[in-house]
Design an enzyme around this catalytic site. Structure first.
Site, mmCIF file in Angstrom:
data_model
loop_
_atom_site.group_PDB
_atom_site.id
_atom_site.type_symbol
_atom_site.label_atom_id
_atom_site.label_comp_id
_atom_site.label_asym_id
_atom_site.label_seq_id
_atom_site.Cartn_x
_atom_site.Cartn_y
_atom_site.Cartn_z
ATOM 1 N N HIS A 21 0.796 -1.281 -0.081
ATOM 2 C CA HIS A 21 -0.091 0.000 -0.138
ATOM 3 C C HIS A 21 0.846 1.296 0.058
ATOM 4 C CE1 HIS A 21 -4.027 -1.604 1.052
ATOM 5 N NE2 HIS A 21 -3.339 -2.724 1.097
ATOM 6 N N ASP A 125 -6.694 5.490 3.029
ATOM 7 C CA ASP A 125 -6.607 4.117 2.609
ATOM 8 C C ASP A 125 -7.672 3.228 3.513
ATOM 9 O OD1 ASP A 125 -5.773 1.794 1.457
ATOM 10 O OD2 ASP A 125 -3.790 1.888 1.936
#
Length: 455
Positions: A21, A125
């Site tokens: 990520h 996120d």
């Protein structure tokens, strides 16, 4: 305040604590920094240290790094979760719930950062519903950035929205029965379960738009459906391919070994930096590679939960000696992009993680898919639908066998099916490279509008 900050829109970005990520978030940060955004990139010190090493060329360039500032997010350090474990990389499995809970409760810490920096925009996120809530309380727009691709995002948001009661409208995308049974047998509420693992309610709080790291022309129908489900404008920013750097000496021996193989003769095997297959599956992969009788370069990661002192402890007796002419097994970091672009690589056996998918498409290497986590089964369907991937068949209990691995490898490398996959992979790779960088323009315009609307 520096000139670069004063004349730019300020964006605060905060990814989930995984390398898979952190890297696509940083790639987006680099693009935005070239488009009149000053980026605050916020994460734990260990994630930021990873970026400093993996992006060493960027940080050594005084001109390029002036519009990205690293901001430390200090989660509480405890005996159970010391600083070195504030990342999913190398995290023992039993500590994952502790890390996740620590991150989910980081709202007050993040709130202080937001108040101090006063950004014009927040990009967040998964597992951080506190980000859009804090942003809303301070009248700052907050946008969700999804790295999993539109096929996967729309499939699981569909389960979330309809609590698993309605079929996904694209029948070619589905979960195998053994994965579905796991989901339904363990969860009274599909909506709650999907929210727990994908933080879908956080996506729902994204203001007006959702950013997604994918290749738009291959996922248009899924982007449109995701937009209908979320009532947001879903905008592609990619495909953003992670550009990590390493010293030449770290990988020179691997590339030299690969150089000695024939063109289009060697299979690359890797399951990502954090997706660790278990001991039983490693044994089956080893036997499958041997049965296939092809050249292979295999990067192996071990789980810290399994007491394994080395690869020889898992491999069949005499394995290394039998495959030494054809195979190379690596237990250290390997330069994946450099390997995939090598002319001697002919296929890629992997887990169908989001970054691996984009890299295989970019370099035109067909995938032999052996998904491990639930979202990877959906990503596998996407690659098969595109005509650039073939899945290793599992038995009715979801177990993978060496014979099926060998069969899939031969289909891609030896049989006619492989020629079709390679041709389609090359075609899409050339198209992707021609269109590279176009999608970010729309995203920049929409983000600027959002900032101005809320100013």
């Amino acid at each position: 305040m520096e000139e670069s900050q004063r004349n730019s829109l300020k964006v605060l970005m905060v990814p989930w604590l995984a390398h898979g990520h952190a890297t696509p978030f940083f790639e987006l940060a680099k693009r935005l920094s070239k488009c009149n955004f000053y980026v605050y990139y916020c994460s734990t010190p260990i994630i930021l240290n990873f970026l400093k090493k993996s992006q060493s060329n960027f940080f050594s360039n005084n001109h390029s790094n002036t519009k990205i500032q690293l901001i430390e997010l200090h989660l509480p350090s405890t005996l159970e979760l010391p600083l070195e474990y504030q990342t999913t990389k190398g995290l023992p499995r039993h500590l994952f719930p502790i890390l996740l809970n620590s991150f989910k409760t980081a709202g007050p810490i993040f709130s202080n950062i937001v108040t101090t920096l006063n950004p014009d925009l927040i990009i967040y996120d998964i597992f951080q519903n506190w980000a859009p809530k804090i942003a809303s309380s301070l009248h700052i727009p907050a946008v969700s950035y999804i790295i999993l691709g539109a096929t996967t995002a729309s499939f699981f948001y569909h389960l979330y929205a309809f609590d698993g009661t309605k079929d996904f409208p694209f029948p070619e995308i589905f979960l195998p029965r053994y994965e579905l049974e796991k989901l339904y047998s363990e969860n009274a509420s599909m909506t709650k379960f999907i929210d727990d693992i994908f933080a879908s309610s956080g996506v729902a709080m994204s203001q007006d738009i959702i950013l997604i790291n994918n290749w738009k022309c291959t996922e248009t129908k899924y982007m449109e459906y995701f937009s209908i489900l979320t009532k947001k404008n879903v905008i592609s920013v990619g495909p953003l391919i992670g550009k990590t750097e390493s010293r030449v000496e770290d990988s020179e021996d691997i590339i030299q070994w690969l150089d000695k193989k024939d063109p289009s003769s060697t299979l690359y095997v890797a399951f990502g930096s954090e997706c660790v297959v278990n001991k039983e599956e490693i044994e089956e992969i080893a036997r499958g590679l041997e049965l296939s009788n092809v050249n292979f370069l295999w990067v192996v990661n071990f789980s810290l939960d399994e007491k394994i002192s080395g690869i020889d402890e898992i491999l069949p007796e005499g394995y290394n000696e039998r495959v030494k002419e054809k195979g190379r097994i690596v237990t250290k970091w390997a330069p994946q992009a450099k390997i995939l672009r090598h002319s001697n690589i002919v296929g890629f056996l992997n887990h169908c993680g989001s970054n691996s998918i984009l890299e295989s498409l970019h370099f035109g290497v067909p995938i032999i898919a052996m998904p491990v986590l639930v979202d990877q089964f959906i990503a596998t369907r996407y690659m098969v639908e595109l005509g650039v991937g073939l899945e290793v068949k599992r038995d009715q209990n979801g177990k993978v066998k060496a014979e099926e691995i060998a069969k899939a490898i031969k289909n891609v490398i030896v049989e006619k099916k492989g020629e079709e996959l390679r041709e389609k992979s090359r075609e899409l790779s050339e198209k992707m490279k021609r269109e590279e960088g176009k999608e970010i323009d729309e995203a920049v315009i929409e983000l600027q509008k959002l900032c101005l609307k809320n100013s």
